[in-house]
Design a protein around this motif. Structure first.
Motif, short mmCIF file in Angstrom:
data_model
loop_
_atom_site.label_atom_id
_atom_site.label_comp_id
_atom_site.label_asym_id
_atom_site.label_seq_id
_atom_site.Cartn_x
_atom_site.Cartn_y
_atom_site.Cartn_z
N UNK A 1 0.81 -1.21 0.00
CA UNK A 1 0.00 0.00 0.00
C UNK A 1 0.85 1.28 0.00
N UNK A 2 2.17 1.11 0.08
CA UNK A 2 3.06 2.26 0.06
C UNK A 2 3.14 3.02 1.38
N UNK A 3 2.79 2.37 2.49
CA UNK A 3 2.87 3.01 3.80
C UNK A 3 4.30 3.03 4.32
N UNK A 4 4.71 4.18 4.81
CA UNK A 4 6.02 4.27 5.47
C UNK A 4 5.91 3.63 6.84
N UNK A 5 6.99 2.99 7.26
CA UNK A 5 7.04 2.38 8.60
C UNK A 5 8.49 2.19 8.97
N UNK A 6 8.76 2.14 10.27
CA UNK A 6 10.14 1.90 10.68
C UNK A 6 10.25 0.78 11.71
N UNK A 7 9.29 0.64 12.59
CA UNK A 7 9.34 -0.39 13.62
C UNK A 7 8.73 -1.67 13.08
N UNK A 8 9.51 -2.74 13.06
CA UNK A 8 9.00 -4.04 12.63
C UNK A 8 8.83 -4.91 13.87
N UNK A 9 7.63 -5.41 14.03
CA UNK A 9 7.27 -6.14 15.25
C UNK A 9 6.84 -7.56 14.94
N UNK A 10 6.88 -8.35 15.99
CA UNK A 10 6.31 -9.70 15.95
C UNK A 10 5.04 -9.68 16.78
N UNK A 11 4.01 -10.33 16.28
CA UNK A 11 2.74 -10.41 16.97
C UNK A 11 2.67 -11.72 17.73
N UNK A 12 2.45 -11.61 19.03
CA UNK A 12 2.28 -12.79 19.89
C UNK A 12 0.88 -12.71 20.49
N UNK A 13 0.10 -13.74 20.27
CA UNK A 13 -1.25 -13.79 20.84
C UNK A 13 -1.25 -14.74 22.02
N UNK A 14 -1.78 -14.27 23.14
CA UNK A 14 -1.94 -15.12 24.33
C UNK A 14 -3.27 -15.84 24.17
N UNK A 15 -3.21 -17.15 24.01
CA UNK A 15 -4.39 -17.92 23.64
C UNK A 15 -5.37 -18.20 24.78
#
Length: 130
Positions: free
Chosen positions: A62-76
């Motif tokens: 989509x051409x969005x600027x971003x700098x922080x790359x994260x991992x998503x952890x879901x607590x089940x």
């Protein structure tokens, strides 16, 4: 509609939280509106703009600027929205390990965003809380 009542007992929440790591890197992007066809994981509207939490691939497409790359952890574990202490326990344990954490609570689960490079360490810390 599913029943949104969840667990409030902190001991049970910590024992049963079962952290699950998403394979997709996530980023934060700021925009005015959600583009047509975009399916963000979460949105937060602030006076400065609309924050989207979405996969890096979708943000790039989509051409969005971003700098922080994260991992998503879901607590089940099905945590109650009124549960006391889960966020504090998780954030404290991760902070003691030098891992920053951003939390998003859904009606059924808590979702953590940690630095992509620290994702495996974060999961290990969370498993240690159980």
């Amino acid at each position: 509609m599913s029943d949104t009542r969840g667990i409030t007992d902190l001991g049970v929440l910590l024992r049963d939280m079962t952290p699950v790591l998403s394979p997709d890197p996530m980023v934060y992007a700021v925009t005015d509106d959600v583009p047509s066809g975009c399916l963000p994981f979460a949105t937060v509207r602030e006076p400065e703009g609309l924050t989207l939490v979405l996969t890096r691939d979708e943000a790039d497409a989509l051409g969005f600027a971003h700098d922080y790359v994260a991992a998503l952890i879901t607590l089940q574990v099905h945590s109650a929205l009124e549960a006391v202490g889960l966020t504090a326990a998780v954030a404290t344990a991760l902070a003691e390990a030098g891992i920053s954490c951003n939390v998003i609570a859904g009606a059924f689960h808590d979702h953590l965003l940690v630095g992509w490079d620290q994702r495996e360490d974060a999961v290990a810390v969370l498993r240690g809380l159980g």
